[in-house]
Design an enzyme around this catalytic site. Structure first.
Site, PDB file in Angstrom:
ATOM      1  N   ASP A 188       0.840  -1.205   0.000  1.00  0.00           N
ATOM      2  CA  ASP A 188       0.000   0.000   0.000  1.00  0.00           C
ATOM      3  C   ASP A 188       0.875   1.254   0.000  1.00  0.00           C
ATOM      4  O   ASP A 188       1.718   1.453   0.885  1.00  0.00           O
ATOM      5  CB  ASP A 188      -0.908  -0.003   1.239  1.00  0.00           C
ATOM      6  N   ILE A 189       0.656   2.101  -0.993  1.00  0.00           N
ATOM      7  CA  ILE A 189       1.485   3.303  -1.144  1.00  0.00           C
ATOM      8  C   ILE A 189       1.307   4.249   0.037  1.00  0.00           C
ATOM      9  O   ILE A 189       2.265   4.886   0.491  1.00  0.00           O
ATOM     10  CB  ILE A 189       1.136   4.017  -2.463  1.00  0.00           C
TER      11      ILE A 189
END
Length: 288
Positions: free
Chosen positions: A243-244
């Site tokens: 997840d960025i």
């Protein structure tokens, strides 16, 4: 019309929960009134359940109300699960006081993990949101729900999997879905409609079993499964390293020159288990 009061152990910051939920434009809530209207389908009938907070973070209390007395017990049970009133956040808070993200937990004390209102809806959102920035993902989801779902008492309900299963890919392409994302969403909905994928059975499976089974489905990868486990099933120890937002939050909190590698993320998160899901939520909150 029925109404019931529910209390839970503090800390529980409903204002923080509403603040995060307000990022999703399809959800009907009122921050000033401290209330939210939850779409609840039982026996194929749509109902709107209102949850309104009147307590404090340390002594949380909620007023739950609905129109049909016959569904009261089922609605109360579902609301308790969605808002996690039986999960003691004090234990989580005490655990993180001794970790390297204690400051973040102090700033966002009592923020609960609020589950998606329905597991199929959650899977739809996970498929739509994968590899998209949050703002566009919400716009795409809103278009989808308003085009193929329905509205009751001002509250939007997602379409049933049987409805989505009957769509043509071009109908989603018209909403700016990519060709592949349209295929993933419709094909997965067909599996559910045909009984080949039973979402209700997932609650009885381990994280590992769910991951092993779901990644066999075209268009569902580890990030999507982890998001479903966290936001749909409320599993407490999930850490979606891909997840960025998590990567950005760790980079910001630890003053790193670049986004952390997976190995670095493993090192930073050693102290966070068995509540990795709460670390994930609070890291998101730290940059939202």
């Amino acid at each position: 019309m029925w109404m019931e009061t529910v209390r839970c152990k503090g800390p529980y910051n409903f204002d923080a929960a509403l603040d995060r939920l307000s990022m999703d434009p399809i959800i009907s809530l009122n921050k000033i009134e401290k209330s939210i209207k939850v779409p609840f389908v039982i026996n194929d009938m749509p109902n709107v359940i209102k949850v309104k907070a009147f307590g404090t973070t340390q002594e949380p209390a909620f007023e739950i109300s609905g129109n049909k007395e016959a569904i009261k017990e089922a609605a109360l049970k579902r609301m308790g699960r969605i808002f996690r009133w039986d999960f003691p956040l004090q234990d989580v808070d005490m655990h993180f006081q001794k970790t390297n993200i204690a400051k973040i937990f102090e700033q966002h004390k009592g923020t609960p993990i609020v589950l998606e209102f329905d597991l199929y809806n959650c899977l739809v959102k996970c498929i739509i949101h994968q590899q998209l920035n949050l703002a566009f993902a919400h716009r795409l989801t809103t278009r989808f729900v308003k085009k193929f779902g329905y509205e009751v008492e001002g509250v939007w309900f997602y379409p049933k999997p049987e409805v989505v299963a009957g769509l043509q890919y071009e109908e989603l392409r018209d909403l700016q879905f990519s060709g592949r994302k349209a295929e993933y969403l419709i094909d997965t909905s067909r599996l559910i409609a045909e009984g080949k994928l039973n979402l209700a059975e997932l609650a009885n499976q381990s994280d590992e079993e769910i991951l092993k089974n779901l990644i066999k489905i075209r268009g569902i990868g580890p990030w999507t499964v982890q998001s479903l486990l966290l936001s749909g099933l409320g599993r407490p120890n999930l850490f979606p390293k891909a997840d960025i937002g998590i990567q950005r939050a760790i980079q910001h909190h630890f003053n790193l020159e670049k986004k952390p590698s997976y190995d670095e993320m493993d090192q930073y998160s050693e102290q966070w288990s068995p509540y990795l899901s709460y670390a994930t939520l609070y890291l998101w909150r730290s940059i939202e």
